[in-house]
Design a protein around this motif. Structure first.
Motif, PDB file in Angstrom:
ATOM      1  N   UNK A 183      35.031  53.489  38.715  1.00  0.00           N
ATOM      2  CA  UNK A 183      34.465  53.154  40.072  1.00  0.00           C
ATOM      3  C   UNK A 183      35.552  52.799  40.909  1.00  0.00           C
ATOM      4  N   UNK A 184      35.670  53.064  42.047  1.00  0.00           N
ATOM      5  CA  UNK A 184      36.739  52.540  43.079  1.00  0.00           C
ATOM      6  C   UNK A 184      35.857  51.695  43.886  1.00  0.00           C
ATOM      7  N   UNK A 185      36.366  50.278  44.219  1.00  0.00           N
ATOM      8  CA  UNK A 185      35.701  49.305  44.690  1.00  0.00           C
ATOM      9  C   UNK A 185      36.298  48.988  46.137  1.00  0.00           C
ATOM     10  N   UNK A 186      37.748  49.600  46.399  1.00  0.00           N
ATOM     11  CA  UNK A 186      38.375  49.188  47.674  1.00  0.00           C
ATOM     12  C   UNK A 186      38.545  47.747  47.990  1.00  0.00           C
ATOM     13  N   UNK A 187      38.717  47.007  46.751  1.00  0.00           N
ATOM     14  CA  UNK A 187      38.759  45.584  46.874  1.00  0.00           C
ATOM     15  C   UNK A 187      39.860  45.210  45.915  1.00  0.00           C
ATOM     16  N   UNK A 188      40.146  43.757  46.015  1.00  0.00           N
ATOM     17  CA  UNK A 188      41.092  43.070  45.037  1.00  0.00           C
ATOM     18  C   UNK A 188      40.357  42.348  43.946  1.00  0.00           C
ATOM     19  N   UNK A 189      40.600  43.000  42.973  1.00  0.00           N
ATOM     20  CA  UNK A 189      39.704  42.338  41.960  1.00  0.00           C
ATOM     21  C   UNK A 189      40.422  41.131  41.316  1.00  0.00           C
ATOM     22  N   UNK A 190      39.633  40.177  40.759  1.00  0.00           N
ATOM     23  CA  UNK A 190      40.041  38.989  40.177  1.00  0.00           C
ATOM     24  C   UNK A 190      39.830  38.625  38.743  1.00  0.00           C
ATOM     25  N   UNK A 191      38.872  38.909  38.379  1.00  0.00           N
ATOM     26  CA  UNK A 191      38.175  38.482  37.265  1.00  0.00           C
ATOM     27  C   UNK A 191      37.170  39.293  36.754  1.00  0.00           C
ATOM     28  N   UNK A 192      36.635  39.097  35.508  1.00  0.00           N
ATOM     29  CA  UNK A 192      35.576  39.679  34.956  1.00  0.00           C
ATOM     30  C   UNK A 192      35.062  39.185  33.545  1.00  0.00           C
ATOM     31  N   UNK A 193      33.639  39.248  33.226  1.00  0.00           N
ATOM     32  CA  UNK A 193      33.092  38.585  31.924  1.00  0.00           C
ATOM     33  C   UNK A 193      32.065  39.545  31.734  1.00  0.00           C
ATOM     34  N   UNK A 194      31.896  39.824  30.535  1.00  0.00           N
ATOM     35  CA  UNK A 194      30.822  40.238  29.995  1.00  0.00           C
ATOM     36  C   UNK A 194      29.730  39.619  29.643  1.00  0.00           C
ATOM     37  N   UNK A 195      28.340  40.006  30.110  1.00  0.00           N
ATOM     38  CA  UNK A 195      27.146  39.138  30.205  1.00  0.00           C
ATOM     39  C   UNK A 195      26.034  39.653  29.458  1.00  0.00           C
TER      40      UNK A 195
END
Length: 960
Positions: free
Chosen positions: A81-93
């Motif tokens: 998936x292309x988001x055209x953003x600066x990704x910083x963090x993620x977590x599985x929920x």
């Protein structure tokens, strides 16, 4: 004018190769319960879903042994998936009541994004569950999104900024079961810098989040109040979400180590003691609510004034050559919960790549109370941006620099000989000295950590407890690039890149297209005009279950060369039954054991078993211009457009002339096609004419050579093939593809109805090169494909994963002629000619995504010893005299350097494997029956089986 030009300026970003670096990663079950999947964030705003797939390796044909089948493990890209953003963090929920995970992502958009990957399991895109806005766009220190923490029960998510702001979102479900998200609750604290957050396992009590933070003093206009002697004090704080009052409060805080950098929560509630492991420089500490931490001199004194230890803290085993006054920083900690109650372990990694197993020892009577820590050296891996442990006993390591890797746990219980430190040793070292009475001051000194770990010094070795399964290429970081055609015999230029850091660095050569392995090269007596292979149709070859070739036939202007395929390729001359003093236009093995050879003077049917040959001669002075043959059909064309069709009589075993027709135009090329499984003949043939048309003619009885359809071309056809792709075992669902190569260097591909023969849809065209395009059938990755030869070779085939047709150039020199090749040692190969040489090649399509956007380039790597800084081109040849072009050589000069590092001789003398090569295979060891074996979802009966220690050459992050 300048402002107008600037307003009209539009920039388009077209990456040649997607970034291989990984910012962050999370393990979970995102598309279906039980699926072991990894979501990674990449630079450029890419979110990728990867799946760990394990399958039984294919056995060789005829292998009926009772040995246990080997498993093949790989990582498959499920979705991008292309988001055209600066990704910083993620977590599985894992939402309450759900058996799958969703993904929470923090980026620069000022929003919290919650994605559901369930549609990706069927080829769709992830669905957006929630995307609430909470702040400005951009990566500001006060905009949340830098840190994410999730309640283990899936009830809330904390989004934190680098400074001051923290927001808590409550997750729930509505009456229909759809996930909902409430308005954010603020947990701000002014003048507070956050270093990390984690969600605590608190059972089903109110959710609690732990934050490692520092509150700097309030100073106005540089006023005095914080002198040079002021000591920075970090704190571990608990923030509680009261679900009844819908309010967040700062519940508890305790001082932590000044160098604390990372957090990991332990299982709590009814499964463990709860609390947090804090990793810092030289030490790993356990902190939980109710502990004082021994932050002041009074906290380290009992009621009688005697000193006591108030910390549960453990030193790290240190490298033998590490300076005593320099600390070792823990950068990553992860905790893996096992099946049994109160069973878990932690893995911690330092800035040098050393991985430690952290064992939390619980009180025998009260399992909710921690009595000590044990830290043992586990292995040495590349420095990672995360450590992801799966339930199948695998460890995914997204490397900070260089290639990423997936490892298999051979064991989780370390040997008794492994370097080990305990919290009791750290306590004894503190109580055994009189100079420092403050625990915080004592444990902040690296020299004290060296003293506490004096008996646990070690030298990094190859892997002992892990085995590398899969590597994922990454060019990050690239320090220098040169683009040019330096190989000397390739059409497109290469990209030479200096990548990596330290002993894991390399020089990568990137070539556009799929990788090709050159298996053999042999000189020919002249420049050939065509090349063919003849399959072995004997009963012994049929028992192998796959096609194997018996002869290679090379056609020249006035002769044919016949080569027999065995352990070696040798010329056999006229003993094969072929006519060797004329060029060969087509040849093929016939069903029933015969061989057909078509030459300008006629058609020769060779009976291999009887050693006899029958000849059909051209009538009058006619000469055959072009021809094609398969297992039971032969079609030839004369000058002027006359076409004759031959068919093999299944009863007599003879080739008989079945039909003759004048097509009304000169024939450039033709192809009789392939025969589907379960059929005795092909139903159609493709014929290309000099009037710039290609026609599909029928080969069915009753309508022989009748035209079924035609298509106009932009140039003269040079070569054509008809090929069934997809569903070979079921003829009803196979697609018939017509491929045409044109004289102008382009190719055309179009579908043909396998029943009526009509050309369906608009053709797909592509320019391949400056030379006319010849087409032949090959097999790549166990699926049919087309080999197209122009200024450079190309492969055209359907993608087995998506079904979409893809084309990819081959990273090889231009070829003149080629066809499929298969032998006992080469399952899927290509035999081709280039100039006056014969070449046997293999296309590396396994797991490479041949022709897809992920395989725009293939790379070859040359290992370097130190971090590469710069490179330049040098021309060599010797002497000051003018050099001939063939004597001129171009070399790359690379400058490598590392600060405070040892040279090759010093490293070898100290025991380091500076080349990063594989060490000797280590002896087998049995698992301890009473050991703390790794819990896995499958193969629980595997405990007690012997595991094999394998060196993996990952002892490459040496001392600096």
């Amino acid at each position: 004018m300048a402002n107008q030009m600037q307003a009209d300026l539009t920039l388009l970003d077209l990456p040649l190769k997607r970034s291989g670096a990984i910012i962050a990663s999370a393990m979970g079950e995102f598309t279906a319960p039980g699926a072991q999947e990894i979501v990674v964030l990449r630079p450029g705003g890419l979110i990728e879903l990867l799946r760990i797939e394990t399958e039984e390796a294919a056995r060789p044909a005829g292998d009926d042994s009772d040995e246990e089948e080997e498993l093949s493990t790989g990582i498959k890209l499920v979705n991008r998936t292309e988001t055209q953003s600066v990704l910083r963090s993620l977590e599985a929920v894992r939402l309450s009541g759900s058996k799958r995970d969703v993904l929470a992502v923090g980026a620069d958009g000022g929003r919290l994004t919650v994605l559901d990957f369930e549609p990706c399991g069927s080829g769709g895109q992830p669905s957006l569950l929630h995307c609430p806005a909470f702040g400005r766009t951009g990566c500001h220190r006060g905009t949340p999104g830098q840190y994410l923490a999730v309640d283990p029960k899936g009830r809330a998510v904390l989004v934190g900024a680098a400074e001051k702001r923290k927001l808590v979102y409550v997750l729930n479900r509505d009456a229909s079961g759809r996930p909902t998200i409430a308005s954010p609750l603020e947990a701000h604290r002014s003048r507070t810098i956050c270093f990390g957050t984690v969600g605590l396992d608190n059972g089903y009590d109110n959710p609690i989040f732990a934050s490692l933070e520092y509150q700097y003093p309030e100073i106005e206009d540089g006023a005095a109040g914080a002198g040079p002697s002021t000591i920075m004090e970090k704190q571990l704080a608990y923030y509680e979400l009261d679900l009844g009052l819908n309010h967040v409060s700062r519940r508890w805080a305790v001082p932590a180590q000044r160098t604390a950098a990372c957090l990991a929560a332990l299982p709590g509630g009814t499964d463990g003691p709860g609390g947090v492991l804090v990793g810092g420089e030289d030490w790993i500490e356990y902190l939980h609510e109710g502990m004082t931490g021994g932050s002041s001199p009074h906290d380290g004194m009992d009621v009688d004034g005697d000193r006591k230890a108030g910390k549960v803290i453990c030193a790290l085993p240190r490298r033998a050559l590490h300076p005593a006054g320099k600390g070792v920083l823990v950068t990553q900690i992860t905790v893996h919960r096992q099946k049994k109650k109160y069973k878990f372990f932690a893995l911690a990694q330092t800035e040098y790549g050393d991985v430690y197993k952290v064992t939390v020892r619980l009180d025998a009577k009260d399992k909710t109370r921690v009595v000590g820590l044990t830290v043992s050296l586990f292995d040495t891996l590349p420095v990672a941006n995360g450590l992801n442990v799966s339930k199948l006993g695998m460890l995914f390591v997204p490397a900070e620099f260089g290639d990423h890797a997936l490892y298999q746990f051979l064991r989780i219980d370390v040997d008794d000989s492994a370097p080990t430190c305990t919290s009791e040793e750290a306590t004894a070292a503190f109580l055994g000295q009189e100079e420092v009475t403050d625990e915080a001051t004592y444990f902040a000194d690296p020299a004290h950590a060296t003293a506490a770990a004096a008996g646990a010094a070690f030298t990094p070795t190859s892997l002992r407890n892990l085995r590398r399964l899969v590597s994922a290429d990454s060019l990050a970081p690239i320090t220098d690039v040169i683009v040019g055609e330096l190989a000397g015999n390739e059409v497109s230029p290469q990209i030479y890149a200096l990548c990596g850091r330290g002993p894991r660095s390399s020089l990568r050569t990137l070539r556009h297209g799929a990788a090709v392995t050159e298996l053999a090269v042999s000189d020919l007596p002249g420049v050939p005009g065509a090349i063919f292979t003849v399959a072995d149709n004997s009963e012994s070859a049929a028992g192998t279950g796959r096609r194997m070739d018996k002869y290679i036939v090379v056609s020249f202007a006035d002769a044919s060369l016949v080569l027999a395929i065995g352990d070696t390729v040798e010329e056999i001359g006229e003993g094969s039954g072929f006519v060797t003093n004329v060029p060969t236009l087509a040849c093929s093995a016939l069903s029933g054991g015969g061989i057909v050879q078509v030459h300008p003077g006629g058609v020769r049917h060779i009976n291999v078993e009887k050693g006899q040959a029958k000849q059909w001669h051209c009538p009058g002075l006619k000469r055959i211009e072009t021809a094609s043959a398969n297992e039971s059909q032969v079609i030839i064309a004369f000058a002027g457009g006359e076409v004759i069709y031959f068919e093999l009589d299944p009863q007599s075993g003879n080739l008989t002339e079945a039909a003759t027709k004048d097509m009304g135009a000169d024939v450039c090329c033709l192809d009789v096609g392939t025969i589907q499984k379960g059929r005795s003949r092909g139903l159609f043939a493709a014929v290309g004419f000099r009037d710039q048309t290609v026609r599909i003619v029928s080969l069915a009885p009753g309508s022989l050579l009748a035209q079924k359809s035609s298509s106009a071309l932009r140039a003269l056809p040079h070569g054509t093939t008809l090929q069934y792709v997809g569903g070979e075992d079921n003829a009803a669902i196979s697609d018939l593809i017509l491929s045409v190569g044109l004289d102008d260097g382009s190719s055309l591909r179009v579908g043909v109805d396998p029943v009526t023969g009509s050309i369906s849809g608009s053709p797909a065209r592509r320019f391949l090169g400056a030379r006319p395009v010849s087409v032949s059938r090959v097999t790549v990755g166990s699926s049919p494909a087309s080999l197209l030869l122009s200024s450079r070779p190309w492969i055209s085939r359907p993608d087995p994963a998506t079904g979409r047709h893809v084309m990819a150039p081959l990273s090889y020199l231009p070829l003149d002629h080629g066809c499929a090749f298969s032998s006992a040692t080469i399952r899927e190969g290509i035999v081709a000619t280039a100039g006056s040489t014969l070449r046997i090649l293999s296309v590396e399509a396994e797991g490479s995504g041949l022709g897809t956007e992920d395989e725009a380039f293939n790379a070859k790597s040359a290992d370097l010893r130190y971090t590469p800084r710069q490179m330049c081109l040098l021309s060599t040849g010797g002497g000051a005299a003018p050099q001939k072009q063939e004597d001129r050589k171009i070399v790359l000069a690379v400058v490598e350097s590392d600060y405070n590092d040892y040279g090759l001789e010093e490293k070898s003398a100290m025991g380091f494997d500076a080349t990063g090569g594989l060490g000797k295979m280590m002896k087998k060891e049995s698992k301890k029956e009473d050991g703390d074996a790794m819990d896995m979802d499958e193969s629980d009966d595997e405990e007690g089986k012997e595991e094999k220690k394998q060196d993996d050459g990952d002892d490459d992050d040496e001392e600096r």
